[in-house]
Design a protein around this motif. Structure first.
Motif, PDB file in Angstrom:
ATOM      1  N   LEU A  67       0.821  -1.215   0.000  1.00  0.00           N
ATOM      2  CA  LEU A  67       0.000   0.000   0.000  1.00  0.00           C
ATOM      3  C   LEU A  67       0.851   1.259   0.000  1.00  0.00           C
ATOM      4  N   LEU A  68       0.539   2.158  -0.953  1.00  0.00           N
ATOM      5  CA  LEU A  68       1.190   3.463  -1.108  1.00  0.00           C
ATOM      6  C   LEU A  68       2.685   3.353  -1.388  1.00  0.00           C
ATOM      7  N   ARG A  69       3.146   2.176  -1.781  1.00  0.00           N
ATOM      8  CA  ARG A  69       4.525   2.042  -2.265  1.00  0.00           C
ATOM      9  C   ARG A  69       4.486   2.205  -3.774  1.00  0.00           C
ATOM     10  N   GLY A  70       4.462   3.429  -4.215  1.00  0.00           N
ATOM     11  CA  GLY A  70       4.330   3.703  -5.633  1.00  0.00           C
ATOM     12  C   GLY A  70       2.959   4.267  -5.947  1.00  0.00           C
ATOM     13  N   PRO A  71       2.668   4.476  -7.249  1.00  0.00           N
ATOM     14  CA  PRO A  71       1.378   5.068  -7.645  1.00  0.00           C
ATOM     15  C   PRO A  71       0.207   4.203  -7.206  1.00  0.00           C
ATOM     16  N   ILE A  72      -0.901   4.859  -6.901  1.00  0.00           N
ATOM     17  CA  ILE A  72      -2.124   4.132  -6.562  1.00  0.00           C
ATOM     18  C   ILE A  72      -2.707   3.571  -7.854  1.00  0.00           C
ATOM     19  N   PRO A  73      -2.968   2.268  -7.926  1.00  0.00           N
ATOM     20  CA  PRO A  73      -3.492   1.686  -9.167  1.00  0.00           C
ATOM     21  C   PRO A  73      -4.925   2.095  -9.417  1.00  0.00           C
ATOM     22  N   ARG A  74      -5.349   2.001 -10.657  1.00  0.00           N
ATOM     23  CA  ARG A  74      -6.746   2.229 -10.956  1.00  0.00           C
ATOM     24  C   ARG A  74      -7.577   1.144 -10.304  1.00  0.00           C
ATOM     25  N   PRO A  75      -8.780   1.464  -9.895  1.00  0.00           N
ATOM     26  CA  PRO A  75      -9.626   0.441  -9.267  1.00  0.00           C
ATOM     27  C   PRO A  75      -9.932  -0.700 -10.223  1.00  0.00           C
ATOM     28  N   PHE A  76     -10.545  -1.737  -9.683  1.00  0.00           N
ATOM     29  CA  PHE A  76     -10.809  -2.945 -10.451  1.00  0.00           C
ATOM     30  C   PHE A  76     -11.640  -2.652 -11.693  1.00  0.00           C
ATOM     31  N   VAL A  77     -12.749  -1.982 -11.518  1.00  0.00           N
ATOM     32  CA  VAL A  77     -13.607  -1.621 -12.643  1.00  0.00           C
ATOM     33  C   VAL A  77     -14.111  -0.207 -12.425  1.00  0.00           C
ATOM     34  N   ASN A  78     -13.820   0.685 -13.348  1.00  0.00           N
ATOM     35  CA  ASN A  78     -14.373   2.033 -13.300  1.00  0.00           C
ATOM     36  C   ASN A  78     -15.689   2.073 -14.051  1.00  0.00           C
ATOM     37  N   GLY A  79     -16.520   3.071 -13.733  1.00  0.00           N
ATOM     38  CA  GLY A  79     -17.776   3.227 -14.448  1.00  0.00           C
ATOM     39  C   GLY A  79     -17.550   3.370 -15.945  1.00  0.00           C
ATOM     40  N   GLY A  80     -18.324   2.611 -16.736  1.00  0.00           N
ATOM     41  CA  GLY A  80     -18.228   2.698 -18.179  1.00  0.00           C
ATOM     42  C   GLY A  80     -17.052   1.945 -18.775  1.00  0.00           C
ATOM     43  N   THR A  81     -16.423   1.063 -18.025  1.00  0.00           N
ATOM     44  CA  THR A  81     -15.277   0.311 -18.532  1.00  0.00           C
ATOM     45  C   THR A  81     -15.518  -1.187 -18.407  1.00  0.00           C
ATOM     46  N   THR A  82     -14.711  -1.953 -19.125  1.00  0.00           N
ATOM     47  CA  THR A  82     -14.783  -3.412 -19.087  1.00  0.00           C
ATOM     48  C   THR A  82     -13.404  -3.967 -18.769  1.00  0.00           C
ATOM     49  N   ARG A  83     -13.350  -4.907 -17.844  1.00  0.00           N
ATOM     50  CA  ARG A  83     -12.088  -5.556 -17.477  1.00  0.00           C
ATOM     51  C   ARG A  83     -12.093  -6.970 -18.037  1.00  0.00           C
ATOM     52  N   HIS A  84     -11.003  -7.368 -18.706  1.00  0.00           N
ATOM     53  CA  HIS A  84     -10.878  -8.689 -19.314  1.00  0.00           C
ATOM     54  C   HIS A  84      -9.949  -9.546 -18.463  1.00  0.00           C
ATOM     55  N   ILE A  85     -10.434 -10.714 -18.054  1.00  0.00           N
ATOM     56  CA  ILE A  85      -9.627 -11.636 -17.257  1.00  0.00           C
ATOM     57  C   ILE A  85      -9.524 -12.958 -18.015  1.00  0.00           C
ATOM     58  N   PRO A  86      -8.404 -13.220 -18.682  1.00  0.00           N
ATOM     59  CA  PRO A  86      -8.261 -14.486 -19.424  1.00  0.00           C
ATOM     60  C   PRO A  86      -8.071 -15.662 -18.477  1.00  0.00           C
ATOM     61  N   PHE A  87      -8.469 -16.869 -18.914  1.00  0.00           N
ATOM     62  CA  PHE A  87      -8.307 -18.056 -18.091  1.00  0.00           C
ATOM     63  C   PHE A  87      -8.129 -19.284 -18.972  1.00  0.00           C
ATOM     64  N   THR A  88      -7.530 -20.307 -18.406  1.00  0.00           N
ATOM     65  CA  THR A  88      -7.412 -21.631 -19.026  1.00  0.00           C
ATOM     66  C   THR A  88      -7.658 -22.676 -17.946  1.00  0.00           C
ATOM     67  N   LEU A  89      -8.650 -23.536 -18.159  1.00  0.00           N
ATOM     68  CA  LEU A  89      -8.998 -24.578 -17.196  1.00  0.00           C
ATOM     69  C   LEU A  89      -8.799 -25.945 -17.847  1.00  0.00           C
ATOM     70  N   LYS A  90      -8.216 -26.859 -17.108  1.00  0.00           N
ATOM     71  CA  LYS A  90      -7.909 -28.188 -17.636  1.00  0.00           C
ATOM     72  C   LYS A  90      -9.071 -29.149 -17.444  1.00  0.00           C
ATOM     73  N   VAL A  91      -9.269 -30.004 -18.476  1.00  0.00           N
ATOM     74  CA  VAL A  91     -10.303 -31.036 -18.421  1.00  0.00           C
ATOM     75  C   VAL A  91      -9.617 -32.395 -18.451  1.00  0.00           C
ATOM     76  N   PRO A  92      -9.637 -33.146 -17.343  1.00  0.00           N
ATOM     77  CA  PRO A  92      -8.981 -34.465 -17.324  1.00  0.00           C
ATOM     78  C   PRO A  92      -9.548 -35.393 -18.389  1.00  0.00           C
ATOM     79  N   GLN A  93      -8.714 -36.296 -18.894  1.00  0.00           N
ATOM     80  CA  GLN A  93      -9.140 -37.235 -19.919  1.00  0.00           C
ATOM     81  C   GLN A  93     -10.292 -38.093 -19.395  1.00  0.00           C
ATOM     82  N   GLY A  94     -11.306 -38.281 -20.222  1.00  0.00           N
ATOM     83  CA  GLY A  94     -12.463 -39.068 -19.838  1.00  0.00           C
ATOM     84  C   GLY A  94     -13.512 -38.280 -19.086  1.00  0.00           C
ATOM     85  N   THR A  95     -13.298 -36.969 -18.922  1.00  0.00           N
ATOM     86  CA  THR A  95     -14.256 -36.107 -18.211  1.00  0.00           C
ATOM     87  C   THR A  95     -14.873 -35.134 -19.198  1.00  0.00           C
TER      88      THR A  95
END
Length: 445
Positions: free
Chosen positions: A359-387
């Motif tokens: 906290l406060l070690r450097g610039p304050i980051p932008r919040p998670f989501v500002n009004g009128g904006t979209t945040r993209h969170i990429p993901f990859t999930l594994k599917v075990p064989q036979g499932t």
């Protein structure tokens, strides 16, 4: 001291011999304690010299003095009116956001205490207090004295935080190399407000500043509510022409003083109402579409895994959910992959926010989501064989403060003086750092 000795020897001469030892003993006690006859102790509870408080109050007038004329606003700011009938009549779910408690709040004391145990430097400590105690922007040399009072708590906090004068000495905004706050304080005798041609009075000179009718006045500290803290207006069609004060300083009529004024003039109330339960308040579907955070999922199956991204959107209104301090707030995005029986196949979670050590070690980051904006969170999930993967769930949770490490929490709690203080701190840490569900979405594969 010379006069003290003269008076004492004079008393010894006139007092009978067999009673002189009593007077001598009393005199000795005064000498050891450093208190002379007719003098008051220099300290009652160990604070020492408090002339620095008088120095601050020469510029930031104590709100108790404002109360003499502005009793209505004082009581609202202090929290003496937020439970009156005009807030209860219509069953509203708003609550007073009491700026008058910003420095004495046990939550603030707990968060500050945790953070201080991460050894912030002098500049960082001043930055931390700049919104809770704007006086440090004028008197940075007294930062540690104010912190000392906050950590002692209770009646030992003699300095005011967000006082009447702290707000009414603001004349505009300015650039800040650290990002925030952006308010500009004029440390003179004039107290500013939104009204043109203020009446002369015998107490203080008054002046008008345009910033009091702009959103950038509030956004100088509440910067996570808008995309651009320099804009006086709020963008978007729904709230075009509306500013923060229109909702959070409920309009009333009357005089801003108890002495005089036009009783039909619109004035803003000073309890700064906010929404405690947004899910209940947002019954209007159009408003909900514009305001509340929403989650969408884009995903596809690719060779034994599911990949894609979560899109977290916030409407055009200037709010991020939940409320709270934008520096401390934490968000968690959890993506869960399930089979047709509802069993979890794989899961991914990402946290957004700063730890206490960051906290406060450097610039304050932008919040998670500002009004009128979209945040993209990429993901990859594994599917075990036979499932066979059949469902994805994406949820957004939040907490109002970071969860401290066990070592940090223990270090802070052990520094507190009483069991009651330790119990309060432990409860606050648990309540405010625990994640709570904000919104979610599911998608069939």
């Amino acid at each position: 001291m010379k006069n003290l000795f003269s008076k004492t020897f004079w008393l010894l001469k006139i007092v009978p011999l067999h009673n002189r030892w009593i007077l001598t003993a009393i005199f000795g006690i005064f000498c050891v304690s450093g208190v002379g006859l007719g003098q008051q102790p220099s300290t009652v509870i160990g604070e020492g010299d408090e002339s620095w408080i008088e120095e601050i109050e020469q510029v930031f007038i104590p709100s108790e003095q404002c109360k003499q004329c502005h009793d209505r606003h004082y009581e609202e700011w202090k929290g003496m009116r937020e439970q009156t009938m005009d807030l209860k009549t219509f069953g509203r779910v708003d609550g007073a956001l009491l700026h008058g408690t910003a420095l004495t709040s046990p939550v603030f004391r707990t968060v500050l205490g945790l953070w201080l145990h991460t050894d912030p430097d002098q500049e960082q400590r001043t930055r931390c207090l700049s919104c809770h105690a704007p006086a440090v922007t004028v008197f940075p040399q007294h930062t540690d004295r104010i912190i000392d009072q906050v950590m002692k708590g209770g009646k030992r906090v003699k300095i005011e935080g967000i006082s009447c004068s702290a707000c009414h000495l603001i004349t505009g905004i300015q650039e800040n190399t650290n990002g925030h706050p952006t308010f500009k304080i004029e440390s003179g005798a004039i107290l500013y407000g939104p009204y043109a041609e203020p009446e002369e009075n015998l107490v203080h000179p008054s002046g008008q500043a345009d910033i009091y009718r702009g959103a950038h006045y509030c956004a100088s500290c509440h910067f996570d509510k808008v995309k651009d803290v320099t804009r006086p207006d709020i963008p978007g069609e729904i709230l075009k022409g509306t500013i923060c004060q229109d909702c959070h300083m409920e309009r009333s009529t009357g005089s801003s003083t108890s002495q005089r004024g036009a009783l039909t003039r619109p004035i803003g109330r000073h309890w700064f109402q906010g929404i405690v339960i947004p899910g209940i308040m947002l019954s209007n579907r159009n408003l909900q579409a514009e305001w509340f955070s929403r989650v969408d999922i884009e995903a596809k199956k690719v060779k034994g895994q599911v990949e894609g991204e979560v899109l977290l959107r916030n409407g055009a209104l200037p709010h991020t959910f939940p409320g709270g301090d934008p520096v401390l707030k934490q968000f968690y995005v959890t993506i869960t992959l399930k089979n047709s029986d509802g069993h979890v196949i794989d899961q991914y979670q990402e946290r957004f926010g700063r730890t206490f050590d960051e906290l406060l070690r450097g610039p304050i980051p932008r919040p998670f989501v500002n009004g009128g904006t979209t945040r993209h969170i990429p993901f990859t999930l594994k599917v075990p064989q036979g499932t066979e993967a059949s469902l994805i769930e994406a949820s957004v949770s939040y907490s109002l403060i970071p969860e401290p490490s066990k070592a940090l929490a223990t270090k802070f709690i052990e520094s507190l003086a009483t069991d009651k203080e330790r119990e309060t701190a432990e409860r606050i840490i648990k309540d405010y750092s625990s994640p709570r569900l904000l919104t979610f979405r599911t998608m069939s594969l």
